[in-house]
Design a protein around this motif. Structure first.
Motif, short mmCIF file in Angstrom:
data_model
loop_
_atom_site.label_atom_id
_atom_site.label_comp_id
_atom_site.label_asym_id
_atom_site.label_seq_id
_atom_site.Cartn_x
_atom_site.Cartn_y
_atom_site.Cartn_z
N PRO A 89 0.80 -1.23 0.00
CA PRO A 89 0.00 0.00 0.00
C PRO A 89 0.83 1.28 0.00
N GLU A 90 2.15 1.15 -0.14
CA GLU A 90 3.02 2.32 -0.24
C GLU A 90 4.24 1.94 -1.06
N VAL A 91 4.98 2.96 -1.46
CA VAL A 91 6.19 2.75 -2.25
C VAL A 91 7.16 1.86 -1.49
N CYS A 92 7.81 0.94 -2.19
CA CYS A 92 8.86 0.12 -1.60
C CYS A 92 10.21 0.63 -2.08
N GLY A 93 11.08 0.97 -1.12
CA GLY A 93 12.38 1.50 -1.49
C GLY A 93 13.46 0.45 -1.57
N ASN A 94 13.33 -0.62 -0.76
CA ASN A 94 14.42 -1.59 -0.71
C ASN A 94 13.92 -2.89 -0.11
N LEU A 95 14.72 -3.95 -0.24
CA LEU A 95 14.29 -5.26 0.24
C LEU A 95 15.50 -6.14 0.52
N CYS A 96 15.25 -7.23 1.24
CA CYS A 96 16.28 -8.24 1.44
C CYS A 96 15.62 -9.53 1.90
N PHE A 97 16.34 -10.64 1.77
CA PHE A 97 15.89 -11.91 2.30
C PHE A 97 16.48 -12.10 3.69
N GLY A 98 15.69 -12.70 4.58
CA GLY A 98 16.17 -12.92 5.94
C GLY A 98 15.40 -14.03 6.62
N GLY A 99 15.43 -14.00 7.94
CA GLY A 99 14.87 -15.09 8.72
C GLY A 99 15.91 -16.19 8.86
N PRO A 100 15.75 -17.09 9.85
CA PRO A 100 16.73 -18.15 10.07
C PRO A 100 16.99 -19.01 8.83
N LYS A 101 15.96 -19.20 8.00
CA LYS A 101 16.11 -20.01 6.79
C LYS A 101 16.33 -19.16 5.55
N ARG A 102 16.40 -17.85 5.74
CA ARG A 102 16.56 -16.89 4.65
C ARG A 102 15.45 -17.03 3.61
N ASN A 103 14.27 -17.38 4.06
CA ASN A 103 13.12 -17.54 3.16
C ASN A 103 12.01 -16.54 3.45
N ARG A 104 12.37 -15.45 4.12
CA ARG A 104 11.40 -14.40 4.40
C ARG A 104 11.86 -13.13 3.69
N LEU A 105 10.97 -12.55 2.90
CA LEU A 105 11.30 -11.32 2.17
C LEU A 105 10.88 -10.13 3.01
N PHE A 106 11.85 -9.30 3.39
CA PHE A 106 11.58 -8.08 4.13
C PHE A 106 11.57 -6.91 3.14
#
Length: 402
Positions: free
Chosen positions: A365-382
């Motif tokens: 619902p708003e502009v996305c400026g940046n992202l990364c993968f994370g979480g213990p399994k690196r399967n969560r997109l932040f």
């Protein structure tokens, strides 16, 4: 007036009211009465969804705002995983990076001159570092050390494991850097980073000293609100991409002519390709600036870049989805943040396969400026939205640390 005249008048009034009601029902009456241009849509899905913590459920199998543009994306959309808004309250967010050992996410709130941290075990958000020198991009290298690009001080720094700070780069050929924006670590120990001019403004750093490109008239006072010594620098370099060798040598790997206003960047999983987002015209630019597209280059054994092409113009359904942050998954798909401005339904994330074909989208619902993968399994997109932090689980893993 005769009875027949009264009846005729009454019929005319009723008829006029009926016509007005019909126009209102079709929306024509409103258009005629209020010819002003309508505002942007305020919802993403139908029916409208809420991202609040106590919102009703939206996901009955897959999230309605995780879209498969191509059937190949179905393999990456995680069933029963909803987009969550984890936190809100920033001014402009960039540079999310996942710390695997500490199991926390950190990111930059650039205008507020701070870095924030979200801790996975309890979802608590706290100030991680303030002031942050208006830091933008962050990442962790292969030794777990945080690397930050600082707009205000026009440098790239590394936070060592003992808590000290090392300045990795602040000049090139004797001239001050513009405002390093994003950085990625390479297994050989090098750090690659972009250097556009976006920190040379009041909101995200400090303008040039009087006479500099972003303060040509000298009307702005870059020293206001700053520590002693800040505000004397002015832009001296084109917008380049650099590689910092483990020896400390700084090499220019891409020029402004090849990729104007370089912003986000990411390596392919095998480190044989480098993706670079070129954004729009920055403060003080005299040329045309970037075209909000993504470029890709082959990375040679000698770390030289070649065979540069436009990977994507980032136009989706005729809408320009301006890229910024970039990350690859382990299959080589490129996940790019999307800034479509007032075209609300196109803000979020676009996903491209290695051949440059759009296969999926995530709507925010708003502009996305940046992202990364994370979480213990690196399967969560932040996803760092303008003011809010979002996350969704996906059926793949991010490639590389941070």
């Amino acid at each position: 007036m005769t009875e027949s005249g009264v009846g005729a008048t009454r019929r005319r009034v009723v008829g006029a009211l009926a016509s007005a009601s019909a126009l209102a029902a079709t929306g024509m009456g409103t258009a005629l009465a209020q010819p002003a241009r309508p505002g942007p849509p305020s919802t993403i899905t139908t029916p409208p969804r809420s991202f609040a913590p106590d919102a009703p459920p939206t996901t009955y199998f897959t999230d309605p705002d995780v879209l498969s543009v191509d059937p190949s994306f179905d393999a990456y959309a995680q069933p029963n995983s909803a987009i969550q808004r984890l936190w809100t309250g920033a001014l402009w967010m960039e540079g999310p990076a996942w710390n695997a050992q500490g199991r926390y996410l950190l990111w930059s709130d650039i205008p507020n001159n701070r870095q924030l941290r979200w801790i996975e075990d309890n979802g608590r958000v706290s100030v991680f570092r303030a002031p942050s020198n208006n830091s933008n991009g962050n990442t962790f290298d292969f030794q777990g050390r945080q690397i930050s690009c600082e707009h205000l001080t026009r440098r790239v720094v590394r936070y060592e494991l003992d808590g000290s700070v090392t300045v990795l780069a602040d000049t090139f050929e004797g001239k001050r850097l513009n405002s390093p924006n994003d950085a990625v670590a390479h297994p050989d120990g090098s750090v690659w980073f972009t250097d556009p001019p976006y920190g040379g403004q009041l909101y995200e750093g400090a303008p040039d000293a009087a006479g500099g490109p972003s303060n040509g008239g000298g009307r702005l006072n870059p020293r206001l609100g700053q520590a002693a010594g800040i505000g004397a620098a002015r832009r001296e370099l084109p917008t380049n991409v650099y590689r910092l060798d483990p020896s400390g040598r700084l090499d220019r790997v891409l020029t402004e002519e090849q990729v104007p206003d370089p912003n986000g960047l990411a390596f392919s999983p095998d480190y044989k390709r480098l993706y670079v987002a070129s954004t729009g015209k920055g403060p003080g630019d005299t040329g045309s600036g970037g075209k909000s597209d993504i470029h890709v280059f082959d990375v040679g054994a000698d770390n030289r870049l070649s065979n540069g092409t436009v990977f994507s113009d980032c136009v989706v359904d005729g809408v320009k989805c301006g890229p910024d942050g970039l990350r690859c998954d382990v299959d080589g798909n490129l996940w790019a943040s999307s800034n479509a401005g007032r075209a609300v339904g196109y803000n979020g994330v676009t996903v491209w396969n290695p051949q440059g074909k759009l296969i999926g989208r995530i709507r925010l619902p708003e502009v996305c400026g940046n992202l990364c993968f994370g979480g213990p399994k690196r399967n969560r997109l932040f996803m760092a939205g303008s003011q809010s932090l979002y996350a969704v689980f996906v059926n793949t893993q991010g490639a590389g640390p941070g």
